[in-house]
Structures are given as structure tokens and as C-alpha cells.
Design a protein around this motif. Sequence first.
Motif, PDB file in Angstrom:
ATOM      1  N   ILE A  42       0.833  -1.208   0.000  1.00 44.75           N
ATOM      2  CA  ILE A  42       0.000   0.000   0.000  1.00 44.75           C
ATOM      3  C   ILE A  42       0.869   1.260   0.000  1.00 44.75           C
ATOM      4  CG2 ILE A  42      -0.381   0.238   2.497  1.00 44.75           C
ATOM      5  CD1 ILE A  42      -3.435   0.747   1.583  1.00 44.75           C
ATOM      6  N   PHE A  74      -2.929  -5.900  -6.309  1.00 45.30           N
ATOM      7  CA  PHE A  74      -3.741  -6.201  -5.122  1.00 45.30           C
ATOM      8  C   PHE A  74      -4.876  -7.153  -5.492  1.00 45.30           C
ATOM      9  CE2 PHE A  74      -7.502  -5.425  -2.535  1.00 45.30           C
ATOM     10  CZ  PHE A  74      -7.008  -5.666  -1.272  1.00 45.30           C
ATOM     11  N   MET A  75      -5.603  -6.820  -6.542  1.00 43.96           N
ATOM     12  CA  MET A  75      -6.736  -7.671  -6.949  1.00 43.96           C
ATOM     13  C   MET A  75      -6.253  -9.062  -7.313  1.00 43.96           C
ATOM     14  SD  MET A  75      -9.287  -5.204  -9.063  1.00 43.96           S
ATOM     15  CE  MET A  75      -8.175  -4.019  -9.768  1.00 43.96           C
ATOM     16  N   PHE A  84     -12.068 -10.893 -13.283  1.00 47.47           N
ATOM     17  CA  PHE A  84     -12.738 -10.089 -14.317  1.00 47.47           C
ATOM     18  C   PHE A  84     -12.598  -8.598 -14.029  1.00 47.47           C
ATOM     19  CE2 PHE A  84     -16.832  -8.368 -12.709  1.00 47.47           C
ATOM     20  CZ  PHE A  84     -16.850  -8.935 -11.447  1.00 47.47           C
ATOM     21  N   ARG A 142     -13.599   6.172 -16.823  1.00 48.99           N
ATOM     22  CA  ARG A 142     -14.003   4.895 -16.193  1.00 48.99           C
ATOM     23  C   ARG A 142     -13.139   4.612 -14.961  1.00 48.99           C
ATOM     24  NH1 ARG A 142     -17.197   6.581 -19.990  1.00 48.99           N
ATOM     25  NH2 ARG A 142     -18.729   5.053 -20.661  1.00 48.99           N
ATOM     26  N   ALA A 146     -14.119   4.653 -10.784  1.00 52.29           N
ATOM     27  CA  ALA A 146     -13.776   3.544  -9.884  1.00 52.29           C
ATOM     28  C   ALA A 146     -12.927   4.040  -8.705  1.00 52.29           C
ATOM     29  CB  ALA A 146     -13.041   2.452 -10.658  1.00 52.29           C
ATOM     30  N   TYR A 174     -19.833   0.575  -3.470  1.00 49.15           N
ATOM     31  CA  TYR A 174     -20.175   0.345  -4.883  1.00 49.15           C
ATOM     32  C   TYR A 174     -21.523   0.975  -5.229  1.00 49.15           C
ATOM     33  CZ  TYR A 174     -21.145  -2.233  -9.208  1.00 49.15           C
ATOM     34  OH  TYR A 174     -21.454  -2.569 -10.509  1.00 49.15           O
ATOM     35  N   VAL A 186     -23.130  -6.493 -15.049  1.00 58.12           N
ATOM     36  CA  VAL A 186     -21.899  -6.150 -14.308  1.00 58.12           C
ATOM     37  C   VAL A 186     -22.204  -6.021 -12.806  1.00 58.12           C
ATOM     38  CG1 VAL A 186     -20.167  -4.318 -13.951  1.00 58.12           C
ATOM     39  CG2 VAL A 186     -20.688  -5.091 -16.261  1.00 58.12           C
ATOM     40  N   PHE A 194     -18.031  -9.486  -4.370  1.00 61.97           N
ATOM     41  CA  PHE A 194     -18.001  -8.929  -3.011  1.00 61.97           C
ATOM     42  C   PHE A 194     -18.193 -10.019  -1.957  1.00 61.97           C
ATOM     43  CE2 PHE A 194     -19.718  -4.762  -4.972  1.00 61.97           C
ATOM     44  CZ  PHE A 194     -18.431  -4.425  -5.369  1.00 61.97           C
TER      45      PHE A 194
HETATM   46  C1  LIG Z   1     -10.863  -6.096  -4.571  1.00 61.73           C
HETATM   47  C2  LIG Z   1     -12.237  -5.601  -4.611  1.00 61.73           C
HETATM   48  C3  LIG Z   1     -12.605  -5.112  -5.935  1.00 61.73           C
HETATM   49  C4  LIG Z   1     -13.925  -4.402  -5.914  1.00 61.73           C
HETATM   50  C5  LIG Z   1     -14.056  -3.572  -7.113  1.00 61.73           C
HETATM   51  C6  LIG Z   1     -15.287  -2.732  -7.131  1.00 61.73           C
HETATM   52  C7  LIG Z   1     -15.691  -2.371  -8.481  1.00 61.73           C
HETATM   53  C8  LIG Z   1     -16.365  -3.542  -9.116  1.00 61.73           C
HETATM   54  C9  LIG Z   1     -16.920  -3.343 -10.458  1.00 61.73           C
HETATM   55  C10 LIG Z   1     -15.988  -3.684 -11.565  1.00 61.73           C
HETATM   56  C11 LIG Z   1     -16.716  -4.158 -12.756  1.00 61.73           C
HETATM   57  C12 LIG Z   1     -15.764  -4.499 -13.864  1.00 61.73           C
HETATM   58  C13 LIG Z   1     -16.494  -5.046 -15.039  1.00 61.73           C
HETATM   59  C14 LIG Z   1     -16.613  -4.140 -16.226  1.00 61.73           C
HETATM   60  C15 LIG Z   1     -17.140  -2.950 -16.119  1.00 61.73           C
HETATM   61  C16 LIG Z   1     -17.313  -2.069 -17.299  1.00 61.73           C
HETATM   62  O1  LIG Z   1     -18.592  -2.231 -17.840  1.00 61.73           O
HETATM   63  C17 LIG Z   1     -17.102  -0.666 -16.805  1.00 61.73           C
HETATM   64  C18 LIG Z   1     -17.474   0.356 -17.848  1.00 61.73           C
HETATM   65  O2  LIG Z   1     -16.590   0.290 -18.923  1.00 61.73           O
HETATM   66  P1  LIG Z   1     -17.175   0.453 -20.401  1.00 61.73           P
HETATM   67  O3  LIG Z   1     -17.972   1.737 -20.411  1.00 61.73           O
HETATM   68  O4  LIG Z   1     -15.982   0.494 -21.316  1.00 61.73           O
HETATM   69  O5  LIG Z   1     -18.064  -0.732 -20.658  1.00 61.73           O
HETATM   70  N1  LIG Z   1     -15.726  -0.499 -16.427  1.00 61.73           N
HETATM   71  C19 LIG Z   1     -15.404   0.164 -15.300  1.00 61.73           C
HETATM   72  O6  LIG Z   1     -16.221   0.727 -14.606  1.00 61.73           O
HETATM   73  C20 LIG Z   1     -13.949   0.189 -14.894  1.00 61.73           C
HETATM   74  C21 LIG Z   1     -13.888  -0.569 -13.604  1.00 61.73           C
HETATM   75  C22 LIG Z   1     -12.545  -0.670 -13.025  1.00 61.73           C
HETATM   76  C23 LIG Z   1     -12.638  -1.398 -11.712  1.00 61.73           C
HETATM   77  C24 LIG Z   1     -11.519  -1.070 -10.829  1.00 61.73           C
HETATM   78  C25 LIG Z   1     -11.696  -1.605  -9.468  1.00 61.73           C
HETATM   79  C26 LIG Z   1     -10.531  -1.283  -8.627  1.00 61.73           C
HETATM   80  C27 LIG Z   1     -10.549  -2.002  -7.367  1.00 61.73           C
HETATM   81  C28 LIG Z   1      -9.302  -1.885  -6.614  1.00 61.73           C
HETATM   82  C29 LIG Z   1      -9.406  -2.597  -5.324  1.00 61.73           C
HETATM   83  C30 LIG Z   1      -8.295  -2.299  -4.443  1.00 61.73           C
HETATM   84  C31 LIG Z   1      -8.627  -2.282  -3.007  1.00 61.73           C
HETATM   85  C32 LIG Z   1      -7.412  -1.833  -2.243  1.00 61.73           C
HETATM   86  C33 LIG Z   1      -7.559  -1.997  -0.793  1.00 61.73           C
HETATM   87  C34 LIG Z   1      -6.333  -1.604  -0.129  1.00 61.73           C
END
Ligand SMILES: CCCCCCCCCCCCC/C=C/[C@@H](O)[C@H](COP(=O)(O)O)NC(=O)CCCCCCCCCCCCCCC
Length: 246
Positions: A42, A74-75, A84, A142, A146, A174, A186, A194
Motif C-alpha cells: 500500500i 492487489f486484486m 474479471f 471509467r 472507480a 459500490y 456487471v 463482493f
Molecule cells: C478487490 C475488490 C474489488 C472491488 C471492485 C469494485 C468495483 C467492481 C466493479 C468492476 C466491474 C468491472 C467489469 C466491467 C465494467 C465495465 O462495464 C465498466 C465500464 O466500462 P465500459 O464503459 O468500457 O463498458 N468499467 C469500469 O467501470 C472500470 C472498472 C474498473 C474497476 C476497478 C476496481 C478497482 C478495485 C481496486 C481494489 C483495491 C482495493 C485496495 C484496498 C487496499
Amino acid sequence: MWSMKERNLEDGKDKEMITVKAVTLEQHVEYTRQCEGKDFQITRLLGAFRSCISENGHILLKEYLSGWEELIKFMDSLGMVFGFISQETTTKINIMRGHLTGNSDEYHTLQSMVRYELDRGLVNFKELPQDQVPSGCRTLLRLHRALKWLQLFLYKLSTSTSQDNTGELCALAYEKALAHHHSWFVRQAAALAFLAMPPRRELLQVICVREEEEAQLVLSTAAKAIVRVYNLTQDVYEAYGMLELP
Ligand SMILES: CCCCCCCCCCCCC/C=C/[C@@H](O)[C@H](COP(=O)(O)O)NC(=O)CCCCCCCCCCCCCCC
């Protein structure tokens, strides 16, 4: 003790706060040497998101993307369920890296990228044709959205206790920050991921912090660094009317 110092910072007596923090953060950095085998740290995340703000408040894209690359590590350390999300993040980073390659001056900062892409009509304000590479402005938006999720999650984690369910904290952040930007499909996939979030104690081990006070310090410091980046980015997108790029 911690919140008392926090209030001091808010009252403007930030000198004492910074000194106290520097010592404690140093101790944390010292401890992270024991975690050196781990991919994610971190403190590196913090370093990247701090250094991506230039002296004049511009967002340096290379450093910004390094912060995101730390998050991918991290992920990835959390296992396949998050694959994904990690993959989607990697796709967005690769689009950005593609823009940066060969155009490092134009894509040096968020501000220079916005000017460059707008001047050349590269930003699609209407739906993007399938065969076209998405603009840097659209792609970074995007990631930017996030980042709001991450900021809320880190803050929630820093103020939570071992009884709190990390998956629920994720879901709450979220709902507030990201869900409305995502399709039904999604949202279902995110809800499943989660459920697989490790308990708080395990998560803190991944982050490489030992005890409560250290966790609060490191997490809230990271959240604050990210808030600064988020706010500066938000101002730019707002100023150019680009918060809803399709
Ligand atoms: C480790 C826990 C992770 C929880 C992440 C929370 C967000 C979850 C939703 C991600 C959905 C990804 C699937 C695709 C989404 C896309 O539709 C969507 C739209 O794109 P488009 O307009 O090109 O279609 N894409 C997005 O919104 C980009 C999403 C990027 C996700 C980044 C998540 C970062 C999480 C980092 C976790 C780190 C925690 C650190 C703790 C110390």
C-alpha cells in the motif's frame, strides 16, 4: 488519540499532525520490509497517487497509471474471483498506455490529454463506433469513477472494526459510487465478487499492516491521497462537460 490528531489537522494545526504521521508512517514503511516478497504494497500505491499530482495541480498520467497497476497487483493477490475486475482494469490501462506510447508530450498530464483530444475532435460525446479505439478522456473517466469507489472503501475500512464484513463495505461503496454507471449484468458479477472478499484481518495482512492504529493511519492516508487526485480530476471533467462520456 488518532481522531484528536485528525481534528488538529482540520483545525489548521497541521504541523504537529504531519510530524506525528511521518514517524508512524516511517514505522509502517520499516515493517513493510518484512512483506517484501509480496507483490502489492500500500505504500507504493500511496507513493504513486501522491506523486501523480504535479506542483501546479496537474495529474501526471504515467504516475497515475502506476497507481492503478499497484491496484491490479492487489486484486490479483485476492484470487480468481476478482479476475474479471482485474482484467477490465488492465484493459483500460492498456488503452491509456497505447495513447501514451509515441505521444508522451500530449499525454503527459490529464490536462494536456484533454486539450489534445478535444482540439482534434478525438472525444466522442455520442456512442462510440465498435471499431474505434476509445479516447483517453473516455477511458480515464471509467478509472476515475472507480477511484471514487476505492476512496469510499478505504475510508470505510479505516473506520471499521474486525466485526464488520468487508464484502458489505465494498457493496455499500459500490452502490454509492459506481453501480449506477454499470449494466445489470456487471452489477450482478460485482455482487458475487463482493461475497468472496476476505475478512478484514486477512485483508490487512495483504495490505501489510499489523495492528489497528497502523491500519487506520495507512488506510486513511491512502484514502486522503486518492481524494486529492479524485477531486482534481473531477474538476477537469466537470469544466469540460465530460462527466457522462458514453
Ligand atoms: C478487490 C475488490 C474489488 C472491488 C471492485 C469494485 C468495483 C467492481 C466493479 C468492476 C466491474 C468491472 C467489469 C466491467 C465494467 C465495465 O462495464 C465498466 C465500464 O466500462 P465500459 O464503459 O468500457 O463498458 N468499467 C469500469 O467501470 C472500470 C472498472 C474498473 C474497476 C476497478 C476496481 C478497482 C478495485 C481496486 C481494489 C483495491 C482495493 C485496495 C484496498 C487496499
